[in-house]
Design a protein around this motif. Structure first.
Motif, PDB file in Angstrom:
ATOM      1  N   ILE A  78       9.745  -7.368  -1.782  1.00  0.00           N
ATOM      2  CA  ILE A  78       8.959  -6.183  -1.447  1.00  0.00           C
ATOM      3  C   ILE A  78       7.731  -6.126  -2.343  1.00  0.00           C
ATOM      4  CG2 ILE A  78      10.273  -4.684  -3.023  1.00  0.00           C
ATOM      5  CD1 ILE A  78       9.939  -2.453  -0.925  1.00  0.00           C
ATOM      6  N   ALA A  79       6.600  -5.747  -1.758  1.00  0.00           N
ATOM      7  CA  ALA A  79       5.348  -5.607  -2.503  1.00  0.00           C
ATOM      8  C   ALA A  79       4.975  -4.135  -2.549  1.00  0.00           C
ATOM      9  CB  ALA A  79       4.237  -6.415  -1.843  1.00  0.00           C
ATOM     10  N   VAL A  80       4.820  -3.593  -3.784  1.00  0.00           N
ATOM     11  CA  VAL A  80       4.403  -2.205  -3.985  1.00  0.00           C
ATOM     12  C   VAL A  80       3.011  -2.232  -4.585  1.00  0.00           C
ATOM     13  CG1 VAL A  80       4.957   0.009  -5.044  1.00  0.00           C
ATOM     14  CG2 VAL A  80       6.804  -1.567  -4.412  1.00  0.00           C
ATOM     15  N   GLY A  81       2.018  -1.918  -3.757  1.00  0.00           N
ATOM     16  CA  GLY A  81       0.640  -2.078  -4.204  1.00  0.00           C
ATOM     17  C   GLY A  81       0.347  -3.553  -4.436  1.00  0.00           C
ATOM     18  N   LYS A  82      -0.098  -3.899  -5.642  1.00  0.00           N
ATOM     19  CA  LYS A  82      -0.385  -5.286  -5.995  1.00  0.00           C
ATOM     20  C   LYS A  82       0.789  -5.970  -6.673  1.00  0.00           C
ATOM     21  CE  LYS A  82      -5.358  -4.482  -6.552  1.00  0.00           C
ATOM     22  NZ  LYS A  82      -6.524  -4.559  -7.496  1.00  0.00           N
ATOM     23  N   ASN A  83       1.880  -5.255  -6.861  1.00  0.00           N
ATOM     24  CA  ASN A  83       3.049  -5.815  -7.541  1.00  0.00           C
ATOM     25  C   ASN A  83       4.075  -6.307  -6.528  1.00  0.00           C
ATOM     26  OD1 ASN A  83       2.055  -5.065 -10.176  1.00  0.00           O
ATOM     27  ND2 ASN A  83       2.704  -2.961  -9.738  1.00  0.00           N
ATOM     28  N   ARG A  84       4.645  -7.478  -6.816  1.00  0.00           N
ATOM     29  CA  ARG A  84       5.656  -8.064  -5.934  1.00  0.00           C
ATOM     30  C   ARG A  84       6.986  -8.141  -6.667  1.00  0.00           C
ATOM     31  NH1 ARG A  84       3.325 -10.553  -1.503  1.00  0.00           N
ATOM     32  NH2 ARG A  84       1.037 -10.662  -1.572  1.00  0.00           N
ATOM     33  N   TYR A  85       8.040  -7.782  -5.959  1.00  0.00           N
ATOM     34  CA  TYR A  85       9.372  -7.779  -6.556  1.00  0.00           C
ATOM     35  C   TYR A  85      10.330  -8.547  -5.651  1.00  0.00           C
ATOM     36  CZ  TYR A  85       7.272  -3.863  -9.075  1.00  0.00           C
ATOM     37  OH  TYR A  85       6.441  -3.071  -9.816  1.00  0.00           O
ATOM     38  N   THR A  86      11.227  -9.294  -6.271  1.00  0.00           N
ATOM     39  CA  THR A  86      12.239 -10.047  -5.530  1.00  0.00           C
ATOM     40  C   THR A  86      13.620  -9.663  -6.047  1.00  0.00           C
ATOM     41  OG1 THR A  86      10.748 -11.937  -5.220  1.00  0.00           O
ATOM     42  CG2 THR A  86      13.101 -12.325  -4.927  1.00  0.00           C
ATOM     43  N   PHE A  87      14.516  -9.312  -5.131  1.00  0.00           N
ATOM     44  CA  PHE A  87      15.889  -8.956  -5.489  1.00  0.00           C
ATOM     45  C   PHE A  87      16.822 -10.006  -4.887  1.00  0.00           C
ATOM     46  CE2 PHE A  87      13.443  -5.088  -5.486  1.00  0.00           C
ATOM     47  CZ  PHE A  87      13.852  -4.456  -6.651  1.00  0.00           C
TER      48      PHE A  87
END
Length: 421
Positions: free
Chosen positions: A150-159
């Motif tokens: 998931i990308a929140v704004g310019k930040n990307r996160y992987t779970f």
């Protein structure tokens, strides 16, 4: 050597009321001169007494003085002269289910119109994605390792998820939601249950509301580079609510805001709570609650003096104190009743109703007989609390002279410094 620790410890432990009710007293030069002159005048005609002065008697006398000062202070705070109590304002909404108002900076209130009309067309909303409803007690995923990006704004996160044999859809959804919430990425995750068919859906909501400045959405999904991505299977790419700004009118002028909390002139804060077809009026009125609290403080100080008189360790002096205190209330019963105060059989004041500020202001006006009696009696108690302890007259004053008696004021000063001679 003078033991200052003992003096401080005695004074701090003997007072008989919570610290929150002991308020600092301040006086200008003229007030202090008047107090000194009154002490000198009083002692010119005062006999010389002999009395026992144990700690209990000292605490009794100190309690009278301190509580009388508090009572006068509370009475003065409710009077009109040099007092801003009745000028304190509060913001009130005639429909708090639509708009809640609070006054944040009263100093700018004069620049606002007397009445504000607010009409809320729509609230600022965040982004909400609702996933697919999956059978809660079944498993739609084979065991193995999965990813969720998931990308929140310019930040990307992987779970990363490890699904075991027998894990149900509800357990998988709950595990992913807990991981998202634990990492504080600006999104709140939860589950929505459909009790009719026994299914659950993963819900993702942005913590921010209003239209983003650089995009249409707060979060998106990136599954192009992830192995065994679970996003499509969960169905969370479905945007149920897109972020939008609040739209409202202030005195018929259209406004928008990225937040449901707005500030007017750095003075009034408005919380928009729901849309409405009708306008809501915001008014600035005297803060009746603060005035009521001050009246409660006055009643508390008065009842403290009654307490001291009823629990006094010197019967004659305590009875004299009780008479002086309660005589004020009994003499002004009719005036006190106008603000909902009644005196009971034991001499205590009780509030029976809420009262508007105008009636309280009238009762405590500097020129009212009630206010004058409070000031006269408390001044008497403050100047000579030793008047309420039992004592024996040793010598009478020389009525032909005008010189002050030095012994009485020095003994009174010793109320604070009692551990040395």
């Amino acid at each position: 050597m003078l033991n200052l620790n003992n003096i401080y410890n005695y004074y701090s432990t003997q007072i008989m009321w919570p610290n929150s009710y002991s308020k600092p007293q301040s006086h200008d030069t003229d007030d202090l001169k008047a107090v000194y002159k009154n002490m000198v005048k009083q002692n010119q005609k005062s006999p010389f007494y002999k009395f026992a002065f144990p700690y209990t008697t000292q605490a009794f006398a100190i309690g009278i003085k301190e509580t009388a000062m508090n009572l006068e202070s509370e009475s003065k705070s409710l009077s009109r002269q040099g007092n801003e109590t009745y000028e304190e304002l509060t913001a009130v909404s005639d429909d708090e289910n639509v708009v809640f108002a609070s006054l944040s900076n009263p100093s700018y209130a004069e620049n606002l119109p007397d009445t504000l009309s607010i009409k809320v067309d729509s609230l600022a909303t965040g982004q909400t994605n609702v996933g697919a409803y999956l059978p809660a007690d079944e498993s739609s995923f084979p065991s193995g390792d999965y990813s969720f990006g998931i990308a929140v704004g310019k930040n990307r996160y992987t779970f990363n998820l490890n699904i075991h044999e027998g894990d149900t859809n509800q357990q998988i959804q709950r595990k992913l939601a807990n991981s998202i919430n634990t990492n504080n990425i600006g999104i709140h995750a939860g589950l929505h249950s459909n009790s009719v068919d026994g299914t659950n859906a993963l819900i993702l909501r942005s913590e921010s509301v209003g239209h983003p400045s650089n995009d249409d959405l707060y979060f998106r999904f990136d599954e192009s580079h992830l192995k065994n991505d679970i996003t499509k299977a969960l169905g969370v790419t479905n945007v149920e609510t897109a972020p939008s700004n609040a739209e409202f009118y202030i005195n018929d002028v259209f406004h928008t805001s990225i937040s449901n909390r707005i500030s007017l002139n750095h003075c009034v804060d408005l919380d928009l709570l729901s849309a409405s077809d009708e306008s809501v009026n915001i008014s600035l009125i005297p803060d009746e609650e603060k005035i009521s609290d001050k009246l409660d403080d006055f009643v508390y100080s008065y009842n403290q003096l009654v307490d001291i008189s009823r629990k006094g360790i010197r019967p004659k002096g305590a009875a004299r104190l009780f008479h002086d205190v309660t005589r004020i209330a009994r003499h002004h019963q009719s005036e006190l009743s106008t603000v909902g105060l009644v005196i009971d059989d034991n001499g205590y004041l009780n509030r029976t109703q809420t009262t508007d500020s105008a009636m309280i202001r009238k009762l405590f006006d500097e020129n009212s007989s009630f206010r004058k009696d409070i000031k006269r009696v408390t001044q008497k108690m403050t100047l000579n609390p030793l008047n309420y302890i039992d004592k024996t007259i040793v010598t009478y004053p020389n009525t032909t002279g005008t010189y002050p008696n030095p012994y009485q004021p020095s003994k009174y000063s010793g109320l604070l410094f009692n551990d040395y001679a």
